[in-house]
Design an enzyme around this catalytic site. Structure first.
Site, PDB file in Angstrom:
ATOM      1  N   PRO A  17      -7.540  -7.339 -61.382  1.00  0.00           N
ATOM      2  CA  PRO A  17      -7.861  -8.029 -60.133  1.00  0.00           C
ATOM      3  C   PRO A  17      -7.036  -9.315 -60.015  1.00  0.00           C
ATOM      4  O   PRO A  17      -6.780  -9.976 -61.018  1.00  0.00           O
ATOM      5  CB  PRO A  17      -9.357  -8.332 -60.261  1.00  0.00           C
ATOM      6  CG  PRO A  17      -9.665  -8.213 -61.712  1.00  0.00           C
ATOM      7  CD  PRO A  17      -8.677  -7.254 -62.289  1.00  0.00           C
ATOM      8  N   HIS A  18      -6.608  -9.639 -58.812  1.00  0.00           N
ATOM      9  CA  HIS A  18      -5.809 -10.851 -58.633  1.00  0.00           C
ATOM     10  C   HIS A  18      -5.998 -11.411 -57.227  1.00  0.00           C
ATOM     11  O   HIS A  18      -6.477 -10.716 -56.335  1.00  0.00           O
ATOM     12  CB  HIS A  18      -4.332 -10.584 -58.919  1.00  0.00           C
ATOM     13  CG  HIS A  18      -3.755  -9.448 -58.132  1.00  0.00           C
ATOM     14  ND1 HIS A  18      -3.882  -8.130 -58.553  1.00  0.00           N
ATOM     15  CD2 HIS A  18      -3.065  -9.400 -56.967  1.00  0.00           C
ATOM     16  CE1 HIS A  18      -3.274  -7.343 -57.675  1.00  0.00           C
ATOM     17  NE2 HIS A  18      -2.779  -8.091 -56.695  1.00  0.00           N
TER      18      HIS A  18
END
Lengths: 578, 157
Positions: free
Chosen positions: B66-67
């Protein structure tokens, strides 16, 4: 030994070596049809077999019968959903494309052989059609998964274009035989009649066969034989009424193969075998019929005709016919190159022989050389070219075949058995927690010949046999869950689609912020799916757009709607064309 | 670029009590916020969940990266969690995810961020490396593995 016994022995031996060689041919990538043709030639008068076979009418009969069987099977295997992107370009290629290609090849033939242009045109028409069996054969033998726009166009084109080539050949031949009378509208009327009657009877006949297929309730043995007989009857009836029997069986097969029926899988299984039998028989006979020593004198001019077809006529015809459509240069190049010639030209080249036309022998030998050249050069290079041009998709999960048995007392459910494939999505998971369709219940798991206790808690490994009770509607999902990816070379999924996955409705502005995607002013409000649909009109899996370091690749579609795209981050920023 | 620049030892955790995608994202948000001044876990979570709405960052083989972007920070920040039991993450292969590396980058986009992402994706496509992470439990050992990785010949898929 009786003559018929000798013939049976010979046929048996030839078929035997042909069938066994399919394994070898797969390994070295040699086009299988070429192998059959070669065996026929070896058995013939100039080879060690020494069999002098020159029975043109019988060969013509076998060739036509085999073609009908192959086209019927090809129609049943053509998925109607491939028509979404393939039908319109294929229609052009199958009609105008054949005409262009025949006209240009005719020029080469007239020049190389010293014929007049009309005789040249006859040769052009004879070798004018892309051969369905050769294309299907090469594409499937390599297990090639092509981008749908290319694969569908080629399959539909080759299924539809034989009637056009046959029509052209017959029209030019009759005009020559009639002593070249003044041209009138008669050929056009004949064309309309061939195609019109062929299409109407083919579709109607296919529908009728489908209606009867399940209703007659003929059982596992006779249901597929019924379909086979009906296909032959459809061919004959259509020809009787002046239509194209080849078009009719292809379209009839298309209807039968795309409507749901219980007997379809049985029909397909029988016809897969029959189509291969037809291929082998046809190419063996054609190899027997030709006399290699008579080819030598025309080898050079014939080679020129073949080269003219491969490098000038076909590419020009493809380029012209695909002008109205959005194909990338690589896709055009590939379609131009996969104009494989197969048995149809050799069968068509028997028409002048049967009619005793002057130069008929030369025409037959030229057609033979062209086919030989096309099969060896193009057939051998199709798979590497697809890879080089980036048109090959990563291997898909092959659905696992299930064994079904009906059970008394379980209305609406069948007893289905699967063997877990290597790399199957379910392999390595615990059966009870896998997320199988909710109405499907695992009953037993067998491993190494023994039933395991408590199937729900078994951690599945490849080779396990899983038996379930399932509603028939779940079988398609289960087929995929228990199937695996074939172990063959192909682009790795991550290298092809990129690491990241985005939904088709992801907003472009959000992507611009996150990844520095460069956008034109009118693109800011679009979704990524809309951007791709705008660029490709009818996108297919594998279509890609490059912007700076980013590349967006279509990954999943529902009709024309983009469901998911892959996002690839490139290490260098320069733009790559194509 | 080194992983040690964005991942401190305090932002690595091995947990077995996390049961949902939302909880995983909350956990990594808290880890990042705890180690950096002036950033709020809620803002980090919103940024990460916003990216997930565009498409899952589950890369397959049990890995998710996730980013998102974050206002008020000057440098990229990372956090890593290994889960005892995989959670449903909507990953491309449908498999549950048990290795999660979260990355937050400053609001202003630079090419450097893409390089970090590409580096992380490459690192976690190394199957043998992922197996080593899965058999390691101590936070400090996990941190050492993550900061010590370098591309090798067998790292290719």
């Amino acid at each position: 030994m009786q003559p018929s016994d000798r013939l049976i022995l010979l046929a048996g031996l030839l078929m035997l070596v042909s069938v066994i060689t399919t394994r070898l041919s797969r390994r070295i990538g040699m086009p299988i049809l070429l192998v059959f043709l070669g065996f026929g030639m070896l058995a013939g008068e100039d080879g060690p077999g020494g069999l002098a076979w020159s029975d043109v009418p019988t060969s013509h009969f076998i060739g036509s019968l085999a073609l009908a069987v192959i086209l019927f099977d090809g129609g049943m295997r053509t998925q109607l959903k491939s028509f979404r992107v393939g039908l319109r370009p294929a229609l052009g290629l199958a009609t105008l494309g054949v005409l262009f290609s025949a006209a240009i090849t005719g020029l080469f033939a007239a020049w190389a052989l010293g014929f007049d242009y009309v005789e040249g045109l006859l040769i052009g028409a004879i070798v004018g059609s892309t051969d369905a069996s050769a294309v299907f054969g090469v594409l499937h033998a390599h297990g090639l998964r092509l981008k749908e726009r290319v694969g569908a166009t080629l399959e539909i084109e080759s299924g539809l274009n034989d009637p056009m080539a046959i029509f052209l050949t017959v029209a030019v031949l009759e005009w020559l035989l009639a002593g070249r009378p003044a041209l009138d509208a008669a050929p056009l009327l004949l064309f309309a009649q061939q195609m019109g009657v062929g299409a109407v009877l083919g579709l109607a006949g296919g529908y009728l066969v489908w209606l009867l297929l399940d209703r007659l309730d003929l059982g596992a043995v006779f249901t597929p034989l019924f379909a086979f007989a009906a296909g032959l009857a459809l061919y004959g009836t259509t020809a009787f009424f002046g239509g194209s029997g080849f078009l009719a069986v292809y379209l009839g097969g298309l209807v039968i193969g795309n409507r749901p029926s219980v007997g379809l899988s049985l029909v397909l299984r029988l016809h897969e075998g029959l189509a291969w039998l037809a291929q082998i028989a046809m190419f063996l006979i054609l190899g027997l019929l030709v006399t290699p020593s008579q080819i030598v004198p025309v080898a050079w001019p014939a080679l020129l005709v073949g080269l003219g077809l491969m490098f000038a006529a076909r590419p020009l015809a493809v380029w012209l016919c695909l002008l109205p459509f959005r194909f990338s240069p690589g896709e055009r190049l590939f379609i131009a190159w996969v104009g494989l010639r197969g048995a149809v030209p050799i069968v068509l080249a028997m028409f002048p022989l049967l009619a005793d036309l002057p130069h008929a022998g030369t025409m037959f030998n030229v057609a033979f050389v062209v086919v030989l050249l096309s099969l060896s050069v193009q057939g051998w290079t199709v798979a590497p070219l697809a890879r080089r041009l980036g048109l090959e998709l990563p291997p898909a999960v092959t659905p696992q075949r299930h064994v079904v048995s009906e059970l008394p007392g379980t209305p609406g459910a069948v007893f289905a058995s699967y063997v877990v494939a290597v790399n199957a999505p379910v392999a390595g998971g615990v059966l009870g927690t896998l997320g199988l369709p909710p109405a499907s219940r695992p009953v037993a798991v067998a491993r190494g010949g023994r039933l395991l206790a408590e199937p729900a808690s078994v951690r599945l490994v490849a080779g396990d046999a899983v038996h379930l009770l399932a509603p028939p509607g779940d079988l398609e999902v289960l087929d995929r869950q228990f199937g695996g990816r074939p172990q063959r070379p192909g682009p790795a999924e991550r290298a092809f689609f990129g690491e990241w996955v985005l939904n088709g409705d992801a907003n472009l502005e959000a992507l611009a912020g996150l990844y520095g995607l460069q956008l034109a002013a009118d693109e800011r409000t679009l979704t990524v799916g809309a951007l791709l649909t705008r660029a490709f009109r009818k996108p297919v899996v594998g279509d890609r757009l490059r912007r700076g370091r980013l590349e967006i690749v279509v990954r999943e579609l529902d009709g024309d709607r983009v469901l998911r795209v892959g996002l690839k981050l490139h290490r260098n920023g320069e733009t790559v064309a194509g | 670029m080194n992983i040690s620049d964005l991942l401190t030892a305090g932002r690595v955790a091995c947990r077995s009590d996390v049961v949902s995608k939302k909880r995983v994202l909350e956990l990594v948000s808290e880890l990042i916020a705890a180690g950096a001044s002036g950033v709020d876990a809620r803002a980090i979570f919103d940024s990460l969940i916003g990216r997930e709405r565009l498409g899952s960052t589950g890369l397959g083989n049990g890995v998710a990266l996730p980013h998102g972007r974050l206002a008020g920070t000057e440098q990229a920040l990372g956090a890593f969690v290994r889960l005892g039991k995989g959670v449903e993450f909507d990953a491309i292969d449908g498999q549950p995810v048990d290795l999660v590396f979260a990355l937050l980058v400053p609001e202003h986009f630079t090419d450097e961020h893409l390089k970090i992402l590409a580096h992380l994706a490459e690192m976690f496509s190394d199957r043998a490396f992922c197996e080593r992470l899965r058999t390691t439990s101590a936070d400090a050992d996990l941190h050492a593995l993550l900061t010590g990785w370098s591309p090798s010949a067998d790292a290719a898929l």
